[in-house]
Design a protein around this motif. Structure first.
Motif, PDB file in Angstrom:
ATOM      1  N   ASN A  42      -5.252   6.047 -20.235  1.00  0.00           N
ATOM      2  CA  ASN A  42      -6.383   5.171 -19.910  1.00  0.00           C
ATOM      3  C   ASN A  42      -5.995   4.064 -18.929  1.00  0.00           C
ATOM      4  O   ASN A  42      -6.449   2.935 -19.039  1.00  0.00           O
ATOM      5  N   GLY A  43      -5.164   4.408 -17.981  1.00  0.00           N
ATOM      6  CA  GLY A  43      -4.741   3.443 -16.977  1.00  0.00           C
ATOM      7  C   GLY A  43      -5.447   3.672 -15.659  1.00  0.00           C
ATOM      8  O   GLY A  43      -6.315   4.542 -15.529  1.00  0.00           O
ATOM      9  N   THR A  44      -5.077   2.874 -14.682  1.00  0.00           N
ATOM     10  CA  THR A  44      -5.643   3.012 -13.346  1.00  0.00           C
ATOM     11  C   THR A  44      -4.516   2.942 -12.318  1.00  0.00           C
ATOM     12  O   THR A  44      -3.465   2.349 -12.564  1.00  0.00           O
ATOM     13  N   ILE A  45      -4.764   3.551 -11.176  1.00  0.00           N
ATOM     14  CA  ILE A  45      -3.823   3.499 -10.069  1.00  0.00           C
ATOM     15  C   ILE A  45      -4.602   3.175  -8.803  1.00  0.00           C
ATOM     16  O   ILE A  45      -5.711   3.676  -8.597  1.00  0.00           O
ATOM     17  N   LYS A  46      -4.039   2.305  -8.001  1.00  0.00           N
ATOM     18  CA  LYS A  46      -4.643   1.960  -6.717  1.00  0.00           C
ATOM     19  C   LYS A  46      -3.546   2.075  -5.664  1.00  0.00           C
ATOM     20  O   LYS A  46      -2.453   1.539  -5.844  1.00  0.00           O
ATOM     21  N   MET A  47      -3.844   2.789  -4.594  1.00  0.00           N
ATOM     22  CA  MET A  47      -2.889   2.950  -3.503  1.00  0.00           C
ATOM     23  C   MET A  47      -3.570   2.573  -2.197  1.00  0.00           C
ATOM     24  O   MET A  47      -4.734   2.924  -1.982  1.00  0.00           O
ATOM     25  N   TYR A  48      -2.853   1.835  -1.363  1.00  0.00           N
ATOM     26  CA  TYR A  48      -3.400   1.492  -0.056  1.00  0.00           C
ATOM     27  C   TYR A  48      -2.265   1.237   0.922  1.00  0.00           C
ATOM     28  O   TYR A  48      -1.129   1.009   0.526  1.00  0.00           O
ATOM     29  N   TYR A  49      -2.604   1.298   2.194  1.00  0.00           N
ATOM     30  CA  TYR A  49      -1.638   1.108   3.270  1.00  0.00           C
ATOM     31  C   TYR A  49      -2.024  -0.117   4.081  1.00  0.00           C
ATOM     32  O   TYR A  49      -3.162  -0.237   4.527  1.00  0.00           O
ATOM     33  N   ASP A  50      -1.077  -1.025   4.251  1.00  0.00           N
ATOM     34  CA  ASP A  50      -1.270  -2.217   5.080  1.00  0.00           C
ATOM     35  C   ASP A  50      -0.700  -1.901   6.457  1.00  0.00           C
ATOM     36  O   ASP A  50       0.509  -1.946   6.664  1.00  0.00           O
ATOM     37  N   SER A  51      -1.571  -1.540   7.386  1.00  0.00           N
ATOM     38  CA  SER A  51      -1.105  -1.093   8.709  1.00  0.00           C
ATOM     39  C   SER A  51      -0.471  -2.213   9.519  1.00  0.00           C
ATOM     40  O   SER A  51       0.398  -1.959  10.349  1.00  0.00           O
ATOM     41  N   SER A  52      -0.860  -3.453   9.270  1.00  0.00           N
ATOM     42  CA  SER A  52      -0.269  -4.557  10.037  1.00  0.00           C
ATOM     43  C   SER A  52       1.198  -4.777   9.665  1.00  0.00           C
ATOM     44  O   SER A  52       2.005  -5.157  10.511  1.00  0.00           O
ATOM     45  N   GLN A  53       1.549  -4.504   8.402  1.00  0.00           N
ATOM     46  CA  GLN A  53       2.931  -4.665   7.963  1.00  0.00           C
ATOM     47  C   GLN A  53       3.653  -3.338   7.775  1.00  0.00           C
ATOM     48  O   GLN A  53       4.831  -3.307   7.453  1.00  0.00           O
ATOM     49  N   LYS A  54       2.907  -2.228   7.950  1.00  0.00           N
ATOM     50  CA  LYS A  54       3.432  -0.876   7.756  1.00  0.00           C
ATOM     51  C   LYS A  54       4.052  -0.705   6.368  1.00  0.00           C
ATOM     52  O   LYS A  54       5.177  -0.256   6.205  1.00  0.00           O
ATOM     53  N   VAL A  55       3.262  -1.085   5.360  1.00  0.00           N
ATOM     54  CA  VAL A  55       3.728  -1.033   3.979  1.00  0.00           C
ATOM     55  C   VAL A  55       2.709  -0.274   3.126  1.00  0.00           C
ATOM     56  O   VAL A  55       1.509  -0.550   3.193  1.00  0.00           O
ATOM     57  N   PHE A  56       3.191   0.704   2.329  1.00  0.00           N
ATOM     58  CA  PHE A  56       2.374   1.389   1.338  1.00  0.00           C
ATOM     59  C   PHE A  56       2.470   0.616   0.029  1.00  0.00           C
ATOM     60  O   PHE A  56       3.554   0.231  -0.396  1.00  0.00           O
ATOM     61  N   HIS A  57       1.327   0.390  -0.617  1.00  0.00           N
ATOM     62  CA  HIS A  57       1.299  -0.313  -1.896  1.00  0.00           C
ATOM     63  C   HIS A  57       0.744   0.616  -2.965  1.00  0.00           C
ATOM     64  O   HIS A  57      -0.225   1.326  -2.722  1.00  0.00           O
ATOM     65  N   THR A  58       1.346   0.586  -4.134  1.00  0.00           N
ATOM     66  CA  THR A  58       0.852   1.311  -5.286  1.00  0.00           C
ATOM     67  C   THR A  58       0.834   0.353  -6.461  1.00  0.00           C
ATOM     68  O   THR A  58       1.848  -0.255  -6.794  1.00  0.00           O
ATOM     69  N   ILE A  59      -0.323   0.206  -7.090  1.00  0.00           N
ATOM     70  CA  ILE A  59      -0.474  -0.669  -8.241  1.00  0.00           C
ATOM     71  C   ILE A  59      -0.932   0.183  -9.418  1.00  0.00           C
ATOM     72  O   ILE A  59      -1.928   0.899  -9.325  1.00  0.00           O
ATOM     73  N   ILE A  60      -0.169   0.112 -10.509  1.00  0.00           N
ATOM     74  CA  ILE A  60      -0.476   0.900 -11.714  1.00  0.00           C
ATOM     75  C   ILE A  60      -0.707  -0.058 -12.877  1.00  0.00           C
ATOM     76  O   ILE A  60       0.110  -0.947 -13.121  1.00  0.00           O
TER      77      ILE A  60
END
Length: 65
Positions: A42-60
Motif C-alpha cells: 500500500n505504498g506509492t512511488i513517484k519518479m521524475y527527471y529534472d532536466s536542468s540538473q540532469k537528475v532522476f528522482h525516485t520517491i518511495i
C-alpha cells in the motif's frame, strides 16, 4: 492513532549522452518489480527527471501499519 510511514528518496545523476541496451526484452524489469512490491504494501512511488540538473528522482513511501 497515527500511521507510520517509511520514506526513501533516491537521486541519480545522468551523465551519458547515449544509452545502449543490449538486452532490450528484459530491460526495465527492476522498476516493474519495485512498483509491484510497493503496491503490495500500500505504498506509492513517484519518479521524475529534472532536466536542468540532469537528475532522476525516485520517491518511495511505504505505509507501516
Amino acid at each position: 492513532m497515527f500511521n507510520k510511514v517509511s520514506a526513501l528518496n533516491l537521486s541519480t545523476t545522468h551523465t551519458q549522452k547515449n544509452n545502449t541496451i543490449e538486452d532490450v526484452q528484459n530491460h526495465g524489469l527492476g522498476l516493474k518489480s519495485v512498483s509491484r512490491i510497493i503496491s503490495n504494501y500500500n505504498g506509492t512511488i513517484k519518479m521524475y527527471y529534472d532536466s536542468s540538473q540532469k537528475v532522476f528522482h525516485t520517491i518511495i513511501l511505504l505505509n507501516n501499519a
